[in-house]
Design a protein around this motif. Structure first.
Motif, PDB file in Angstrom:
ATOM      1  N   VAL A  40       8.374  43.259  52.675  1.00  0.00           N
ATOM      2  CA  VAL A  40       8.326  44.144  51.591  1.00  0.00           C
ATOM      3  C   VAL A  40       9.102  43.603  50.321  1.00  0.00           C
ATOM      4  O   VAL A  40       8.709  43.633  49.324  1.00  0.00           O
ATOM      5  N   VAL A  41      10.370  42.873  50.498  1.00  0.00           N
ATOM      6  CA  VAL A  41      11.258  42.760  49.486  1.00  0.00           C
ATOM      7  C   VAL A  41      11.206  41.218  49.187  1.00  0.00           C
ATOM      8  O   VAL A  41      11.978  40.741  48.181  1.00  0.00           O
ATOM      9  N   ASN A  42      10.536  40.453  50.057  1.00  0.00           N
ATOM     10  CA  ASN A  42      10.607  39.033  49.666  1.00  0.00           C
ATOM     11  C   ASN A  42      10.141  38.493  48.326  1.00  0.00           C
ATOM     12  O   ASN A  42      10.896  37.700  47.836  1.00  0.00           O
ATOM     13  N   ARG A  43       9.087  39.029  47.836  1.00  0.00           N
ATOM     14  CA  ARG A  43       8.557  38.647  46.815  1.00  0.00           C
ATOM     15  C   ARG A  43       9.710  38.827  45.501  1.00  0.00           C
ATOM     16  O   ARG A  43       9.824  38.025  44.467  1.00  0.00           O
ATOM     17  N   ALA A  44      10.041  40.297  45.563  1.00  0.00           N
ATOM     18  CA  ALA A  44      10.864  40.508  44.540  1.00  0.00           C
ATOM     19  C   ALA A  44      12.127  39.679  44.324  1.00  0.00           C
ATOM     20  O   ALA A  44      12.306  39.429  43.300  1.00  0.00           O
ATOM     21  N   ILE A  45      12.450  39.560  45.763  1.00  0.00           N
ATOM     22  CA  ILE A  45      13.949  38.635  45.595  1.00  0.00           C
ATOM     23  C   ILE A  45      13.570  37.311  45.254  1.00  0.00           C
ATOM     24  O   ILE A  45      14.358  36.682  44.373  1.00  0.00           O
ATOM     25  N   CYS A  46      12.634  36.639  45.525  1.00  0.00           N
ATOM     26  CA  CYS A  46      12.308  35.164  45.209  1.00  0.00           C
ATOM     27  C   CYS A  46      11.965  35.247  43.564  1.00  0.00           C
ATOM     28  O   CYS A  46      12.349  34.361  42.954  1.00  0.00           O
ATOM     29  N   ASP A  47      11.094  36.199  42.960  1.00  0.00           N
ATOM     30  CA  ASP A  47      10.713  36.360  41.678  1.00  0.00           C
ATOM     31  C   ASP A  47      12.194  36.201  40.922  1.00  0.00           C
ATOM     32  O   ASP A  47      12.514  35.794  40.014  1.00  0.00           O
ATOM     33  N   LEU A  55       6.420  33.472  52.346  1.00  0.00           N
ATOM     34  CA  LEU A  55       5.544  34.385  52.972  1.00  0.00           C
ATOM     35  C   LEU A  55       4.241  33.768  53.254  1.00  0.00           C
ATOM     36  O   LEU A  55       3.635  33.173  52.404  1.00  0.00           O
ATOM     37  N   GLN A  56       3.519  34.179  54.158  1.00  0.00           N
ATOM     38  CA  GLN A  56       2.335  33.363  54.478  1.00  0.00           C
ATOM     39  C   GLN A  56       1.133  34.219  53.972  1.00  0.00           C
ATOM     40  O   GLN A  56       1.325  35.056  53.302  1.00  0.00           O
ATOM     41  N   VAL A  61       5.562  37.389  57.048  1.00  0.00           N
ATOM     42  CA  VAL A  61       6.750  36.751  57.348  1.00  0.00           C
ATOM     43  C   VAL A  61       6.269  35.500  58.212  1.00  0.00           C
ATOM     44  O   VAL A  61       5.688  35.591  59.181  1.00  0.00           O
ATOM     45  N   PRO A  62       6.927  34.285  57.818  1.00  0.00           N
ATOM     46  CA  PRO A  62       6.521  32.669  58.872  1.00  0.00           C
ATOM     47  C   PRO A  62       6.962  33.305  60.058  1.00  0.00           C
ATOM     48  O   PRO A  62       7.982  33.857  60.510  1.00  0.00           O
ATOM     49  N   SER A  63       6.054  32.909  61.146  1.00  0.00           N
ATOM     50  CA  SER A  63       6.431  33.234  62.668  1.00  0.00           C
ATOM     51  C   SER A  63       5.544  32.138  63.241  1.00  0.00           C
ATOM     52  O   SER A  63       4.960  31.316  63.026  1.00  0.00           O
ATOM     53  N   VAL A  64       5.985  32.237  64.702  1.00  0.00           N
ATOM     54  CA  VAL A  64       4.996  31.524  65.573  1.00  0.00           C
ATOM     55  C   VAL A  64       3.609  31.825  65.438  1.00  0.00           C
ATOM     56  O   VAL A  64       2.748  30.874  65.671  1.00  0.00           O
ATOM     57  N   VAL A  65       3.396  33.072  65.390  1.00  0.00           N
ATOM     58  CA  VAL A  65       1.933  33.710  65.431  1.00  0.00           C
ATOM     59  C   VAL A  65       0.936  32.975  64.259  1.00  0.00           C
ATOM     60  O   VAL A  65       0.030  32.499  64.611  1.00  0.00           O
ATOM     61  N   ASN A  66       1.845  32.922  63.139  1.00  0.00           N
ATOM     62  CA  ASN A  66       0.870  32.542  62.130  1.00  0.00           C
ATOM     63  C   ASN A  66       1.509  30.776  61.577  1.00  0.00           C
ATOM     64  O   ASN A  66       0.988  30.375  60.583  1.00  0.00           O
ATOM     65  N   ASP A  67       2.125  30.361  62.413  1.00  0.00           N
ATOM     66  CA  ASP A  67       2.259  28.500  62.184  1.00  0.00           C
ATOM     67  C   ASP A  67       3.073  28.764  61.024  1.00  0.00           C
ATOM     68  O   ASP A  67       2.867  27.552  60.162  1.00  0.00           O
ATOM     69  N   GLY A  68       4.009  29.597  60.827  1.00  0.00           N
ATOM     70  CA  GLY A  68       4.729  29.526  59.381  1.00  0.00           C
ATOM     71  C   GLY A  68       6.093  28.870  59.564  1.00  0.00           C
ATOM     72  O   GLY A  68       6.782  28.784  58.540  1.00  0.00           O
TER      73      GLY A  68
END
Length: 96
Positions: A40-47, A55-56, A61-68
């Motif tokens: 939820v807050v990652n984009r706002a903090i990065c901006d 983010l994928q 969020v990057p994880s083992v499931v989405n190979d991030g």
């Protein structure tokens, strides 16, 4: 105390197991809140800091499931491991 499998050989072991269970439970609660909150807050903090988001596709969020996880710096993982060890060592020293 509650030890249905009788894993603790003494009261001290039972107390130590109890403390470890509480510590791991609290960590799991932080992770359960932190995972969706990060999405939820990652984009706002990065901006705000003018950094690229990790983010994928789909804002996940990057994880083992989405190979991030390969996008996360090994330095970050080393820092996390070091901080975890430091907290654990501090707690052990404080208990003695």
């Amino acid at each position: 105390g509650f030890d249905p499998l009788r894993l603790a050989k003494s009261k001290e072991d039972l107390w130590r197991y109890r403390e470890m269970e509480i510590k791991h439970s609290r960590l799991a609660m932080v992770a359960a809140v932190g995972w969706p909150l990060a999405e939820v807050v990652n984009r706002a903090i990065c901006d705000y800091f003018d950094n690229p988001t990790l983010l994928q596709d789909g804002g996940h969020v990057p994880s083992v499931v989405n190979d991030g996880l390969n996008k996360i710096s090994p330095t970050f993982w080393g820092f996390c491991l070091g901080m975890s060890a430091a907290v654990d060592l501090y707690e052990n020293a404080k208990a003695e």
